[in-house]
Design an enzyme around this catalytic site. Structure first.
Site, PDB file in Angstrom:
ATOM      1  N   LYS A 149     -42.987  -7.206 -52.828  1.00  0.00           N
ATOM      2  CA  LYS A 149     -43.807  -7.576 -51.683  1.00  0.00           C
ATOM      3  C   LYS A 149     -45.276  -7.304 -51.994  1.00  0.00           C
ATOM      4  O   LYS A 149     -45.519  -6.487 -52.876  1.00  0.00           O
ATOM      5  CB  LYS A 149     -43.338  -6.847 -50.426  1.00  0.00           C
ATOM      6  CG  LYS A 149     -43.771  -5.372 -50.353  1.00  0.00           C
ATOM      7  CD  LYS A 149     -43.335  -4.739 -49.068  1.00  0.00           C
ATOM      8  CE  LYS A 149     -44.425  -4.784 -48.028  1.00  0.00           C
ATOM      9  NZ  LYS A 149     -45.230  -3.563 -47.945  1.00  0.00           N
ATOM     10  N   ASP A 237     -48.125  -5.459 -43.494  1.00  0.00           N
ATOM     11  CA  ASP A 237     -47.616  -4.435 -44.412  1.00  0.00           C
ATOM     12  C   ASP A 237     -46.227  -3.937 -43.998  1.00  0.00           C
ATOM     13  O   ASP A 237     -45.395  -3.642 -44.859  1.00  0.00           O
ATOM     14  CB  ASP A 237     -48.606  -3.260 -44.441  1.00  0.00           C
ATOM     15  CG  ASP A 237     -48.230  -2.194 -45.453  1.00  0.00           C
ATOM     16  OD1 ASP A 237     -47.972  -2.560 -46.616  1.00  0.00           O
ATOM     17  OD2 ASP A 237     -48.179  -1.002 -45.095  1.00  0.00           O
ATOM     18  N   HIS A 242     -40.363  -4.920 -43.270  1.00  0.00           N
ATOM     19  CA  HIS A 242     -39.420  -3.832 -42.987  1.00  0.00           C
ATOM     20  C   HIS A 242     -38.884  -3.878 -41.549  1.00  0.00           C
ATOM     21  O   HIS A 242     -37.677  -3.776 -41.327  1.00  0.00           O
ATOM     22  CB  HIS A 242     -40.070  -2.468 -43.236  1.00  0.00           C
ATOM     23  CG  HIS A 242     -40.665  -2.325 -44.607  1.00  0.00           C
ATOM     24  ND1 HIS A 242     -40.093  -2.874 -45.735  1.00  0.00           N
ATOM     25  CD2 HIS A 242     -41.776  -1.688 -45.038  1.00  0.00           C
ATOM     26  CE1 HIS A 242     -40.835  -2.583 -46.789  1.00  0.00           C
ATOM     27  NE2 HIS A 242     -41.863  -1.867 -46.400  1.00  0.00           N
ATOM     28  N   LYS A 340     -49.652   4.263 -38.898  1.00  0.00           N
ATOM     29  CA  LYS A 340     -49.990   5.279 -39.904  1.00  0.00           C
ATOM     30  C   LYS A 340     -50.726   6.431 -39.229  1.00  0.00           C
ATOM     31  O   LYS A 340     -51.265   6.285 -38.148  1.00  0.00           O
ATOM     32  CB  LYS A 340     -50.901   4.670 -40.968  1.00  0.00           C
ATOM     33  CG  LYS A 340     -50.266   3.516 -41.717  1.00  0.00           C
ATOM     34  CD  LYS A 340     -50.264   3.779 -43.200  1.00  0.00           C
ATOM     35  CE  LYS A 340     -49.658   2.652 -43.988  1.00  0.00           C
ATOM     36  NZ  LYS A 340     -48.262   2.808 -44.319  1.00  0.00           N
TER      37      LYS A 340
HETATM   38  C1  BG6 Z   1     -44.428   0.074 -48.016  1.00  0.00           C
HETATM   39  C2  BG6 Z   1     -45.763  -0.080 -47.333  1.00  0.00           C
HETATM   40  O1  BG6 Z   1     -43.804  -1.190 -48.144  1.00  0.00           O
HETATM   41  O2  BG6 Z   1     -43.585   0.929 -47.243  1.00  0.00           O
HETATM   42  C3  BG6 Z   1     -46.399   1.282 -47.107  1.00  0.00           C
HETATM   43  O3  BG6 Z   1     -46.603  -0.887 -48.124  1.00  0.00           O
HETATM   44  C4  BG6 Z   1     -45.463   2.202 -46.383  1.00  0.00           C
HETATM   45  O4  BG6 Z   1     -47.617   1.151 -46.396  1.00  0.00           O
HETATM   46  C5  BG6 Z   1     -44.095   2.235 -47.067  1.00  0.00           C
HETATM   47  O5  BG6 Z   1     -46.039   3.496 -46.352  1.00  0.00           O
HETATM   48  C6  BG6 Z   1     -43.105   3.010 -46.234  1.00  0.00           C
HETATM   49  O6  BG6 Z   1     -41.929   3.199 -46.946  1.00  0.00           O
HETATM   50  P1  BG6 Z   1     -40.987   4.465 -46.668  1.00  0.00           P
HETATM   51  O7  BG6 Z   1     -39.792   4.219 -47.525  1.00  0.00           O
HETATM   52  O8  BG6 Z   1     -41.781   5.674 -47.055  1.00  0.00           O
HETATM   53  O9  BG6 Z   1     -40.690   4.453 -45.200  1.00  0.00           O
END
Ligand code: BG6
Length: 494
Positions: A149, A237, A242, A340
């Site tokens: 991604k 992002d 996600h 964030k």
């Molecule tokens: C990434 C994003 O895809 O996923 C980040 O670019 C984010 O900004 C991260 O912090 C979060 O992943 P996880 O597994 O720590 O929840």
């Protein structure tokens, strides 16, 4: 035995050192593949294979280091300089030399750990040099491409990327990665829903009042991410990928099997039923964007982060009230949020059930009002588990109720740690199982939704990006999205 070759583009990058190589080392250490794997790192830095290996070793755990001397001879590096046609010809020669007698049967996985602008030029070069030709019906000699991604920045760019990739590859050779699908607890949503018959009958609009998906992060712009983040924001992002994937798993119909086609067909249907916002006002009423300011623990505000424009309007938080227009979900709000620099790091999916049709305990002596109706929560991280909340009568003479819960905790039941997402996903890609990867039509449908939000934000009269202090749980304005729901407030991750 016929080997597989993993060709990593972006071999000197962070992702390769921190995630991909450790995952490959573990795959070998745990004996998860039965054929030899050769790794070829491809980069633009003029370093030798030995130098590359030394750099990689620094990121390994003591256990991983213990088998490194055995694996290192299978890790090679090639510098492709300016990525000219001659550079790719040299890469092909190198790959063929490594394959030796297996030149016609070796399987090849190309991993594009590159910036998105290089995806298509790289694939074009691979195709031009005959490095993608394969017959997927054959077990041997397969060719697959893993794409990291972000997959585009909006619908047109994702469509353009899909068209460019499909010029040379069939959909079943394309592995678009979303590391959330590699998380054990995310995969467990399917097992929980479709292997336990008691829940599915109530998984409907008749019983569920609203669904909440919260992906809360404590991190900000660490490791110099400000520059990248300015081009993305929380919507691109986190939400487009996600959160959309979590939403698919919780909202989809039962697939007819667990193969990639069956699972992804159901996810695509959910994303297509997810209603894009009709006009700017619809966005302003249903979506809240915000940016973190300085926090009282001396956290920096977003505008003071490196690589961030002084007057940036990039959102570091987004909360959304979404609608899925189909028989199962029509009328059930899906509340999504991600941000964030929040007070707490956790990812939860909660199904909030409806109140009972008559409130027997609301009379004198009862305090049912104010307590939340039943909820079913999947805690994806950090303390993975599942919890069902309900009300019980407190001992005593009155009709006083309180909340209680039944919980399942992964760590209490399973003593071994879940495999890290990249281990699972790399293994699946090597084995040709695309179930946990994203189909091109999924990305496009998710972008259609995200783009409808962006167009509301850029319309004249759009509210500015709200502010929230770093270390809080986000802007109070997001609470308005829950107005009218029985739960009335966002979860607290407790
Ligand atoms: C990434 C994003 O895809 O996923 C980040 O670019 C984010 O900004 C991260 O912090 C979060 O992943 P996880 O597994 O720590 O929840």
């Amino acid at each position: 035995m016929v080997p597989a070759q993993i060709v990593i583009f972006g071999a000197t990058g962070d992702l390769t050192a921190r995630k991909l190589i450790p995952a490959l080392v573990d795959i070998a250490r745990l004996g998860l593949v039965r054929f030899p794997v050769q790794v070829l790192g491809v980069g633009r830095r003029a370093i030798t294979t030995e130098q590359w290996q030394v750099e990689l070793e620094k990121f390994l755990s003591p256990e991983q280091r213990s088998i490194w001397p055995e694996l290192a001879p299978n890790m090679h590096y090639i510098d492709i300089g300016e990525s000219t046609s001659a550079d790719f010809a040299a890469l092909k020669t190198k790959m063929d030399d490594l394959a030796g007698p297996f030149i016609n049967t070796v399987g090849r996985l190309y991993y594009l750990a590159l910036k998105p602008s290089l995806f298509l030029p790289t694939v074009d070069q691979l195709a031009e040099h005959g490095m993608l030709a394969s017959d997927e019906l054959r077990i041997e000699g397969w060719r697959r491409v893993v794409v990291e991604k972000p997959f585009g920045t909006d619908l047109p760019s994702a469509q353009w990327l899909n068209i460019g990739l499909r010029k040379h590859l069939r959909e079943n050779q394309l592995y678009r990665i979303d590391h959330y699908l590699g998380k054990e607890t995310v995969q467990n949503i399917l097992a929980f829903r479709f292997e336990n018959a008691i829940f599915e009958p109530i998984w409907t609009r008749e019983h569920i009042e609203h669904v909440e998906i919260s992906v809360c992060e404590q991190v900000g712009m660490e490791s110099g991410r400000g520059g990248y983040y300015e081009t993305a924001g929380a919507l691109r992002d986190m939400v487009q990928n996600h959160l959309m994937q979590l939403l698919c798993l919780v909202a989809m119909e039962a697939p007819i099997g667990l193969d990639a086609d069956a699972v992804r067909a159901e996810k695509i249907k959910v994303l297509r039923a997810l209603e894009p916002y009709r006009d700017p006002k619809d966005v302003w009423d249903n979506v809240v964007r915000a940016q973190y300011g300085a926090g009282d623990q001396s956290q920096r505000g977003y505008l003071d982060e490196d690589g961030v424009a002084k007057a940036s309007q990039t959102e570091t938080y987004v909360a959304i009230r979404a609608r899925i227009h189909n028989w199962r979900w029509n009328g059930v709000p899906f509340l999504l949020r991600s941000g964030k620099q929040l007070a707490k790091r956790y990812t939860d999916i909660t199904l909030h059930f409806r109140k009972p049709p008559a409130d027997l305990f609301a009379g004198p002596g009862g305090i049912a009002r104010g307590l939340k109706p039943n909820g079913l929560t999947f805690r994806i991280q950090p303390d993975e588990g599942i919890r069902i909340k309900f009300l019980v009568k407190q001992p005593g003479h009155g009709h006083v109720l309180r909340e209680a819960s039944l919980g399942f905790d992964y760590r209490a039941l399973f003593t071994s740690d879940s495999p890290p997402p990249y281990q699972r996903l790399l293994l699946d890609a090597i084995n040709g199982n695309a179930t946990l990867f994203i189909h091109g039509d999924e990305t496009e449908a998710a972008w259609r939704f995200a783009d409808s939000i962006r167009s509301g934000w850029s319309a004249p009269g759009a509210p500015a990006c709200w502010r929230y202090p770093a270390g809080s749980m986000g802007p109070v304005e997001a609470d308005a999205l829950l107005r009218g729901t029985d739960g009335g407030s966002w979860g607290q991750g407790d």
